[in-house]
Design a protein around this motif. Structure first.
Motif, short mmCIF file in Angstrom:
data_model
loop_
_atom_site.label_atom_id
_atom_site.label_comp_id
_atom_site.label_asym_id
_atom_site.label_seq_id
_atom_site.Cartn_x
_atom_site.Cartn_y
_atom_site.Cartn_z
N THR A 102 0.72 -1.10 -0.15
CA THR A 102 0.04 -0.02 -0.05
C THR A 102 0.93 1.13 0.01
OG1 THR A 102 -0.01 0.03 2.29
CG2 THR A 102 -1.94 -1.16 1.22
N CYS A 103 0.46 2.28 -0.57
CA CYS A 103 0.93 3.93 -0.29
C CYS A 103 -0.18 4.64 -0.38
CB CYS A 103 1.91 3.94 -1.29
SG CYS A 103 2.79 5.64 -1.43
N LYS A 104 -0.03 5.58 0.33
CA LYS A 104 -1.25 6.74 0.55
C LYS A 104 -0.83 7.56 -0.82
CE LYS A 104 -3.43 9.49 3.71
NZ LYS A 104 -3.64 9.83 4.96
N PHE A 105 -2.02 7.55 -1.59
CA PHE A 105 -2.13 8.19 -2.84
C PHE A 105 -2.48 9.64 -2.87
CE2 PHE A 105 -4.45 8.84 -7.06
CZ PHE A 105 -3.30 8.65 -7.85
N LYS A 106 -3.41 10.00 -2.02
CA LYS A 106 -4.15 11.16 -1.86
C LYS A 106 -4.31 11.52 -0.40
CE LYS A 106 -8.61 12.70 -3.53
NZ LYS A 106 -9.59 12.25 -4.23
N GLY A 107 -4.07 12.78 0.01
CA GLY A 107 -4.33 13.23 1.22
C GLY A 107 -3.99 14.61 1.63
N THR A 108 -3.74 14.89 2.74
CA THR A 108 -3.59 16.34 3.21
C THR A 108 -2.42 16.11 4.05
OG1 THR A 108 -6.08 16.85 2.88
CG2 THR A 108 -4.76 18.39 3.99
N LYS A 110 0.89 19.37 5.96
CA LYS A 110 0.95 20.59 6.61
C LYS A 110 0.86 21.56 5.08
CE LYS A 110 5.95 19.98 6.94
NZ LYS A 110 6.89 19.93 8.15
N ARG A 111 1.15 21.11 4.13
CA ARG A 111 1.17 22.05 2.93
C ARG A 111 -0.11 22.12 2.21
NH1 ARG A 111 6.75 20.25 0.23
NH2 ARG A 111 6.62 18.63 1.65
N GLY A 112 -0.98 21.29 2.62
CA GLY A 112 -2.47 21.05 1.88
C GLY A 112 -2.65 19.78 1.15
N ASP A 113 -3.41 19.67 0.36
CA ASP A 113 -3.79 18.60 -0.33
C ASP A 113 -2.64 18.17 -1.35
OD1 ASP A 113 -6.26 18.77 0.70
OD2 ASP A 113 -7.44 19.50 -1.03
N TYR A 114 -2.45 16.62 -1.45
CA TYR A 114 -1.46 16.19 -2.28
C TYR A 114 -1.89 15.07 -3.07
CZ TYR A 114 -0.47 12.72 1.06
OH TYR A 114 -0.41 11.57 1.67
N ILE A 115 -1.29 14.94 -4.17
CA ILE A 115 -1.44 13.57 -4.70
C ILE A 115 -0.03 12.92 -4.97
CG2 ILE A 115 -1.95 12.48 -6.91
CD1 ILE A 115 -4.42 14.11 -7.08
N ASP A 116 0.37 11.87 -4.57
CA ASP A 116 1.73 11.01 -4.99
C ASP A 116 1.37 10.34 -6.25
OD1 ASP A 116 4.04 9.84 -4.68
OD2 ASP A 116 3.75 9.13 -2.81
N GLU A 117 2.16 10.85 -7.06
CA GLU A 117 2.34 10.14 -8.29
C GLU A 117 3.01 8.88 -8.39
OE1 GLU A 117 3.57 13.19 -11.00
OE2 GLU A 117 1.37 14.30 -11.09
N GLU A 118 3.87 8.85 -7.31
CA GLU A 118 4.74 7.52 -7.25
C GLU A 118 4.19 6.50 -6.35
OE1 GLU A 118 8.34 7.38 -8.30
OE2 GLU A 118 7.63 8.93 -9.62
N ALA A 119 2.70 6.72 -5.93
CA ALA A 119 1.98 5.84 -4.98
C ALA A 119 2.05 4.41 -5.73
CB ALA A 119 0.80 6.14 -4.61
N PRO A 120 1.72 4.18 -6.89
CA PRO A 120 1.63 2.75 -7.57
C PRO A 120 3.06 2.11 -7.55
CG PRO A 120 0.45 4.20 -8.82
CD PRO A 120 1.23 5.24 -7.91
N LYS A 121 4.12 2.87 -7.76
CA LYS A 121 5.58 2.15 -7.49
C LYS A 121 5.81 1.85 -6.24
CE LYS A 121 9.11 4.95 -7.67
NZ LYS A 121 9.82 4.50 -6.56
N LYS A 122 5.54 2.88 -5.23
CA LYS A 122 6.00 2.53 -3.82
C LYS A 122 5.11 1.46 -3.40
CE LYS A 122 6.91 7.46 -2.92
NZ LYS A 122 6.56 8.55 -2.22
N ALA A 123 3.90 1.09 -3.70
CA ALA A 123 3.06 0.10 -3.24
C ALA A 123 3.62 -1.05 -3.78
CB ALA A 123 1.49 0.18 -3.70
N LEU A 124 3.90 -1.30 -5.09
CA LEU A 124 4.54 -2.49 -5.47
C LEU A 124 5.91 -2.73 -4.89
CD1 LEU A 124 4.55 -4.69 -7.98
CD2 LEU A 124 5.95 -3.08 -9.37
N THR A 125 6.59 -1.59 -4.72
CA THR A 125 7.85 -1.95 -4.06
C THR A 125 7.71 -2.56 -2.53
OG1 THR A 125 9.01 -0.23 -5.05
CG2 THR A 125 9.97 -0.83 -2.96
#
Length: 166
Positions: A102-108, A110-125
């Motif tokens: 697993t890897c958090k893909f979308k969240g909030t 201290k800098r606000g909302d974010y999307i982690d484009e690396e989440a699929p790779k991180k979850a695979l790793t």
């Protein structure tokens, strides 16, 4: 040829980790040692041969639920089983139990909302690291031996000697 009497053959060959391929991680009050993911890829290649031929993985499913990317993979590897009746090399493909990462893909944060484009790779790793650990890859890290300075020192000496003799 595979020694069927040694059920821990793979574990015993890959359980020790070269300290050069570990890193300390701190998350809040917790700190631990982790293995550089590519190290176990290297060890799998040394053990089974080239990725895609001697070993690999199949993605069984992936999804995003509540902002978390999840992937389920199944690691596989090939083993030579000896010679067949006509002198051919017999190879068996072994599959491991499915594991997920697993890897958090979308969240909030201290800098606000974010999307982690690396989440699929991180979850695979994450999934592959877990699958490798079940075969014994870097077992000394996962068993907590790297919390012992003397153990790390002995592994450093061992791998330095091995490197020097290459």
């Amino acid at each position: 040829m595979v020694n069927l009497k040694n059920k821990k053959r793979i574990w015993d060959e890959v359980k020790c980790t070269d300290p050069r391929f570990t890193k300390k991680v701190s998350k809040g009050a917790y700190s631990f040692t982790t293995v550089v993911a590519q190290y176990n890829v290297l060890k799998a290649t040394e053990m089974f041969g080239a990725h895609g031929d001697g070993w690999g993985w199949d993605v069984l499913e992936h999804s995003v639920i509540d902002g978390v990317f999840m992937v389920t993979v199944q690691l596989w590897y090939s083993e030579e089983m000896g010679l067949g009746p006509e002198g051919e090399v017999m190879v068996a493909r072994r599959t491991c139990s499915p594991v997920f990462g697993t890897c958090k893909f979308k969240g909030t944060n201290k800098r606000g909302d974010y999307i982690d484009e690396e989440a699929p790779k991180k979850a695979l790793t994450d999934a592959l690291s877990k699958a490798f650990s079940y075969l014994g890859f870097s077992a000394d890290v996962f068993l907590g031996f790297f919390d012992n300075h003397k153990y790390v020192q002995s592994m450093t000496q061992r791998f330095n000697k091995e490197k020097a003799s290459e």
